[in-house]
Scaffold this active site. Structure first.
Site, mmCIF file in Angstrom:
data_model
loop_
_atom_site.group_PDB
_atom_site.id
_atom_site.type_symbol
_atom_site.label_atom_id
_atom_site.label_comp_id
_atom_site.label_asym_id
_atom_site.label_seq_id
_atom_site.Cartn_x
_atom_site.Cartn_y
_atom_site.Cartn_z
ATOM 1 N N LYS A 40 0.849 -1.202 0.000
ATOM 2 C CA LYS A 40 0.000 0.000 0.000
ATOM 3 C C LYS A 40 0.885 1.252 0.000
ATOM 4 C CE LYS A 40 -0.168 -0.298 5.020
ATOM 5 N NZ LYS A 40 -0.901 -0.844 6.170
ATOM 6 N N ARG A 139 -10.121 -0.407 14.847
ATOM 7 C CA ARG A 139 -10.217 0.169 13.503
ATOM 8 C C ARG A 139 -11.136 -0.735 12.698
ATOM 9 N NH1 ARG A 139 -4.690 1.292 10.144
ATOM 10 N NH2 ARG A 139 -4.721 -0.973 10.082
ATOM 11 N N TYR A 271 14.818 30.336 7.930
ATOM 12 C CA TYR A 271 13.577 30.968 8.399
ATOM 13 C C TYR A 271 13.494 30.964 9.921
ATOM 14 C CZ TYR A 271 11.737 30.553 3.631
ATOM 15 O OH TYR A 271 11.528 30.652 2.280
ATOM 16 N N MET A 319 11.603 24.634 1.842
ATOM 17 C CA MET A 319 10.889 23.799 0.881
ATOM 18 C C MET A 319 11.839 23.047 -0.051
ATOM 19 S SD MET A 319 7.849 24.799 -1.794
ATOM 20 C CE MET A 319 6.741 25.493 -0.588
#
Ligand SMILES: *Cc1c(COP(=O)(O)O)cnc(C)c1O
Length: 393
Positions: A40, A139, A271, A319
């Protein structure tokens, strides 16, 4: 001819290591035990179509497990025959596709039995299903104390064929006692109904971490393995079956130094100015950031390998770039490989280590690599393990 444009950040996927791991994992399981390969989430970021084609070509696994229909479609395109188990609940409206492509859904409720049975009846076919029992995950699956009526309903559904019964362990990497309770609950459900314990029915509970305490004598005859086959141990303190398996990492993540510069002491980097240089520093700008899947959380914590040395990330991840301290590497040059996890010579950063720096888990690290990261496949690096024989049943 299309031009091959250069990429800034790439993941090397060592398919030889994948084969090695699967053979090694199978080697510590009883010979009749079925291996359900969990592919998956784009095969945990490794690239679903390449991985599934490779597994099919080498005939390495017995079944595939995916989350949903679109993943199943990719696997079906790579392997026309093997059963494909859909682990997640199938949405209403998707039932006919299950039948057309001969997929195996998970059943947790009476409503699903009805929907799947109707779809199979419409096509005049039998649909294979696995019934799931909730033994403490909360679940999918029918709560174990209430499983009886669902088993009965399923037995009456003329167009469904029960091929497997399974449960999922919530804490196999951290709580062996609770894992034992879950196994007990599951086996109690089965033990109450000897007719469910028939030949050919797959009974499975184990994910990678469960494998450590896998107990074939209890009647489990299949496992569902994700993380471990990609070469990442699900936890560090394995003491059982997993201890012996020398897993080899399949995925490594690399970029390159794109710029070198000197900055004076006292400068603040990136940043938010979370890092203040204490000395005049040689900074390398490396071409990968959170746009590639490098978590923000590893800023000021992770290191990157350059020229086989660990170089700390300075300040926040951005980024497209991170800045690293290469003051102790006078020979560093633009274009040098920078490795976020993986090997450089004798030096290695493991995915587990990288995930700890990133305050997350290895599963999420692998699933977070973005589309921008080119997957480069290698096939040749490992010979299959030769020293392991399947455990006698
Ligand atoms: C993802 C998943 C697995 C595989 O888990 P790993 O820890 O990666 O081995 C097994 N079973 C189910 C139901 C899953 O959702």
């Amino acid at each position: 001819m299309t031009t091959e444009w250069p990429v800034r950040c790439h993941a090397e996927i060592d398919l030889g290591a994948l084969e090695y791991n699967i053979r090694a994992l199978r080697g510590v399981l009883p010979s009749g035990c079925r291996y359900i390969s969990v592919v998956k989430a784009d095969a945990y970021g490794h690239g679903l179509s390449r991985v599934a084609s490779f597994l099919a070509e080498r005939d390495l696994v017995d079944l595939y497990a995916v989350a949903g229909l679109s993943e199943a479609a990719v696997v079906r395109g790579c392997d026309a025959r093997a059963p494909i188990l859909i682990l997640s609940a199938v949405f209403p409206g998707e039932e006919d596709l299950l039948v057309t492509h001969n997929l195996t859904p998970t059943v947790s409720s009476a409503g699903e039995v009805e929907r799947f049975d109707r779809a199979a009846a419409r096509a005049g076919r039998k649909l294979p299903v696995h019934l799931k029992v909730d033994t403490g995950m909360g679940r999918l699956g029918i709560w174990h104390e209430w499983a009886d009526p669902l088993f009965r309903k399923l037995a009456e559904a003329r167009h469904l064929e029960l091929r497997g019964v399974y449960t999922h362990l919530s804490s196999a990497d951290s709580d062996p006692e609770f894992t034992a309770i879950q196994r007990r609950r599951f086996l109690d459900v089965l033990g109450d109904r000897p007719e469910w314990n028939r030949e050919g029915l797959l009974v499975h509970a184990d994910n990678s971490a469960g494998l450590d305490t896998f107990a074939p004598e209890a009647g489990f005859n299949a496992v569902r393995i994700g993380l471990a086959q990609y070469g990442v141990p699900p936890f560090e303190s394995a003491s059982g079956r997993l201890r012996e398996v020398g897993l080899r990492p399949v995925c490594s993540l690399h970029s390159r130094v794109s710029l070198l510069k000197e900055l004076p002491a006292g400068t603040e980097v990136s940043y938010g100015r979370t890092c203040r240089l204490e000395r005049p520093t040689r900074v390398a700008v490396v071409g990968a950031g959170y746009g590639d899947g490098i978590p923000l959380a590893c800023g000021n914590r992770a290191s990157v390998l350059v020229r086989e040395r660990r170089c700390p990330i300075l300040g926040r991840v951005t980024m497209d770039e991170v800045m690293v301290d290469v003051s102790d590497l006078p020979e560093v040059a633009c274009g040098d490989r920078a490795t976020f996890f993986g090997r450089q010579g004798a030096a290695e950063i493991t995915i587990r280590e990288f995930s700890a720096w990133s305050r997350t888990i290895p599963w999420e690290v692998l699933c977070s690599l973005t589309n921008r990261v080119k997957r480069v496949y290698l096939t040749s690096s490992c010979k299959p393990p030769s020293d392991r024989r399947p455990v006698p049943e």
